[in-house]
Design a protein around this motif. Structure first.
Motif, short mmCIF file in Angstrom:
data_model
loop_
_atom_site.label_atom_id
_atom_site.label_comp_id
_atom_site.label_asym_id
_atom_site.label_seq_id
_atom_site.Cartn_x
_atom_site.Cartn_y
_atom_site.Cartn_z
N ARG A 1 0.83 -1.50 -0.37
CA ARG A 1 0.24 0.06 -0.07
C ARG A 1 0.85 1.07 -0.21
NH1 ARG A 1 -4.47 -1.73 4.42
NH2 ARG A 1 -4.98 -4.10 4.55
N CYS B 1 0.30 5.29 0.42
CA CYS B 1 -0.68 6.50 1.20
C CYS B 1 -0.15 7.78 0.79
CB CYS B 1 -1.18 6.20 2.72
SG CYS B 1 -2.63 7.32 2.90
N ASN C 1 -6.32 7.85 5.91
CA ASN C 1 -5.27 7.53 6.19
C ASN C 1 -4.84 6.23 6.57
OD1 ASN C 1 -2.07 7.95 6.88
ND2 ASN C 1 -2.67 7.00 8.39
N ILE D 1 -6.05 2.80 3.73
CA ILE D 1 -5.06 2.93 2.84
C ILE D 1 -4.32 1.61 3.17
CG2 ILE D 1 -3.61 3.05 1.02
CD1 ILE D 1 -5.64 5.81 0.97
#
Length: 729
Positions: free
Chosen positions: A550, A552, A561, A564
């Motif tokens: 991931r 972000c 926040n 993700i």
């Protein structure tokens, strides 16, 4: 004089007395008699005295609980970490380049600042040079008199009416003054003769300018007031505050962590530094061992307080958990804020190719170190608000995949602005827009991906039986094998929330997409998705739970926040909310590739992306994998029917054949598919069709030989049964 017994008190009881060293000397015999007397008294007065009480008359001193520290220097064990021979700042070209670039930029700023003020400095030098000349002459004359220090001593002797001392001091002054005056007069005469000769003699002009240019600043320095420097102070230049242990300790104490403050209050060495603070890239790195029980993640979560204590911008202070144990902090402080640093170019921009089974350069750390990312066996989720650089980060991964000729690319951008248009020539399928037709095509592609996973799972099972997929995953050899149908398939969908929020296709597409993420990773199907509205409706939780990598980027709040990056990531200090859109474009928190940390993806604009695509087209043209323009299909990879292939290669006029001979003929028919088959693999492939495999006997050179094989009648019966079922179905 009678000396009293040191252990006997006034009432006749025995008490301990202090010895000369301050300790107590206990008389055991006297104590024992006193205790017996007490027990007699208790027998008379207290019937409930515990007679089972046993008095311990002596203590046995055992070994210490903690063994003494071994101060001997241990011998270096194999594998024990040591300081690197080459400093970390000089190991990579990017680190050297960043360090030199900052030094040159700082030096250029200072040089330019003073160069602009050169006329002002020249006037100040001329203004202070004349007072400096007379002041220097006065100091020389005062030095020649030798009165410095001696006059005060003579005055003190005169005040005490001590003529003898006064005369001795005056004689000493005269001796010193005599040779000083001689030296001064000799130098003055030499200067009076040399200066006219130097000025009027045939001396090059550059020599005169050099001497005057060196003498005037010295005289000006001697003649200026103490509070009036000649040069201005560079007060607004990009100066760097040197990172020191005291500065780090003060900043950590300002974070408001009770564990740190209480530990330091008891022991000022509770915060320690296992390594010296050293230069790493364009900054300095401090490795800190926090007090016992304090985790580095607690400090990372208070990065703002840490930067405030250092009086530095937030994007100049980068704390991360260190290696070794949870209480080790790696605090890196840059020479300047990260937003003002120039990032190096993408290493694959001008040359090189990619193997999707190996890492490729994707981003840089705040220290300007290259971060390598992976595509195979990973699914990616990129999230961020508009202007955070999310689309460019997603496109960078697709550009890298395009440089591997084996990969098949299918891209949909549901924003409709054409950010991925440059990649269309190397894409098997491409869609751009958020209209119903484009979303329908994208949903159909996701449904096809699920069927593709089903097909690939059978191919993996087949090659696993052949020993070519030892972990039941796609291998580089299988991906390169033509006709295997297991080539890497990279699917990128930007602004996927447009599809998931669609009332007609969204729910089904989300469910199938979750299944593809779970199944496709080991089958060579890689999904790269990007979104800017991460919530439970636009990004199903089943997808976020199963994506293993991931990225972000800038988000507006804690909810986005954690949607993700995962639950509690904001609480643990990994906060993409600190990044500003546009200003911090490209920066984000990257998880799944080592410890979560702030990273900045390489920036490749559209014109540079076109050059990368041209190079990818050339590679694919040579490999024969370049898609034909205007043909976007979802045809399944070619598969072969083992029954039909056996019927095609069956030996003429033979009623039975050995498996070994049949495998040889099958390999000649389709080398890319049947090469390496053994008798056991053919038996396994025929088992689902009910073809009996038994012993087939033959006579070779007069000898009877029996091996495993099949009969032609059984093969034709299996083909007829399969055709009947297909027609009836």
């Amino acid at each position: 004089m009678t000396q009293e017994h040191p252990y006997e008190s006034d009432d006749g009881r025995c008490e301990p007395a202090a010895d000369s060293q301050g300790g107590q000397v206990v008389p055991l015999d006297a104590r024992r008699r006193a205790r017996q007397a007490d027990e007699v008294g208790r027998d008379d007065d207290d019937d409930f005295f515990d007679r089972e009480t046993v008095a311990v008359e002596g203590r046995i001193v055992g070994p210490p609980v903690d063994p003494p520290d071994d101060d001997a220097v241990p011998r270096l064990r194999a594998g024990q970490p040591r300081e690197p021979i080459i400093p970390a700042a000089l190991r990579t070209w990017n680190g050297i380049r960043a360090m030199l670039l900052w030094q040159l930029k700082d030096a250029a700023y200072v040089a330019g600042y003073h160069a602009v003020r050169t006329p002002k400095y020249a006037l100040k030098v001329l203004w202070y040079a004349l007072p400096g000349l007379f002041g220097t002459l006065g100091r020389l004359l005062h030095w020649a008199t030798a009165e410095e220090g001696n006059w005060a001593l003579r005055q003190y002797a005169a005040d005490r009416n001590d003529p003898e001392t006064w005369l001795k001091l005056d004689k000493q002054r005269q001796r010193q003054s005599r040779w000083r005056w001689f030296l001064l007069m000799t130098g003055g005469i030499a200067a009076a003769v040399a200066l006219p000769l130097f000025w009027f003699a045939d001396v090059p002009a550059w020599a005169r300018i050099t001497v005057v240019g060196a003498a005037l600043p010295l005289l000006a320095r001697a003649g200026r007031p103490a509070d009036a420097p000649i040069t201005d102070r560079v007060s607004h230049g990009p100066r760097y505050r040197k990172l020191t242990a005291e500065l780090v300790r003060r900043a950590l104490l300002s974070c408001g962590l009770a564990g740190i403050n209480q530990a330091v209050a008891k022991d000022q060495h509770a915060i320690s530094f296992p390594q010296d603070i050293h230069r790493v890239g364009p900054g300095h790195l401090a490795i800190v061992d926090l007090p016992y029980g304090v985790e580095a993640a607690d400090v990372v979560a208070r990065r703002g307080r840490l930067a405030s204590a250092m009086r530095l911008p937030l994007d100049q202070v980068w704390p991360e958990p260190g290696t070794g144990h949870p209480g080790r902090l790696a605090l890196w402080v840059g020479y300047e804020p990260a937003s003002k640093m120039k990032q190096p170019a993408w290493p694959l921009l001008k040359e090189g190719k990619v193997d999707v089974f190996k890492p490729f350069p994707f981003a840089t750390t705040p220290r300007m170190e290259t971060v390598y990312a992976e595509l195979m066996f990973r699914n990616w989720l990129d999230g961020g608000q508009p202007g955070s650089g999310k689309t460019f980060a997603l496109r960078l991964k697709v550009l890298a995949a395009a440089l591997d000729p084996r990969t098949e690319l299918r891209v949909y951008e549901l924003k409709g602005v054409g950010d991925f248009k440059v990649l269309e020539p190397v894409c098997t399928e491409y869609g751009n827009g958020f209209d119903d037709e484009t979303k329908a095509r994208c949903a159909a592609m996701i449904s096809w991906l699920y069927k593709e996973c089903e097909r690939r799972s059978k191919r993996i099972d087949h090659y696993a039986a052949l020993g070519k997929a030892p972990e039941n995953k796609v291998t580089p050899e299988l991906a390169s094998l033509k006709g295997s149908g297991l080539h890497p398939l990279i699917v990128a969908i930007d602004e996927i929330q447009e599809l998931f929020l669609d009332p007609k296709y969204g729910k089904e597409a989300g469910e199938i997409c979750e299944k593809v993420i779970k199944l496709g990773r080991a089958l060579g199907v890689i999904l790269l998705i990007g979104t800017q509205i991460p919530d439970k409706d636009s990004l199903p939780t089943g997808i976020t739970r199963n994506v293993n990598t991931r990225y972000c980027m800038s988000v507006a709040d804690q909810t986005a926040n954690d949607m993700i990056l995962g639950t509690s990531m904001y609480k643990n200090g990994y906060r993409a909310t600190v990044f500003e859109p546009v200003v911090d474009a490209g920066w984000g928190i990257l998880t799944g590739l080592g410890k979560p940390a702030a990273r900045r993806s390489f920036y490749v604009n559209s014109s540079d992306a076109k050059k990368v695509v041209d190079r990818a087209m050339e590679l694919r043209g040579l490999a024969g994998t370049l898609p034909e323009p205007g043909t976007q299909t979802r045809e399944d990879a070619p598969t072969f029917d083992v029954l039909s292939d056996l019927a095609e290669i069956w030996p003429a006029r033979e009623s039975a054949a050995w498996n070994e001979a049949l495998c040889t003929r099958l390999a000649e028919l389709r080398p890319s598919f049947y090469t390496g088959w053994k008798s056991e693999q053919l038996t396994s492939a025929l088992k689902p069709y009910g073809v009996a495999v038994g012993d087939i006997g033959r006579r070779i050179d007069g000898k009877a030989v029996t091996r495993r094989g099949i009969r032609f009648d059984d093969l034709t019966a299996a083909i007829a049964e399969r055709n009947r079922r297909s027609s009836s179905g």
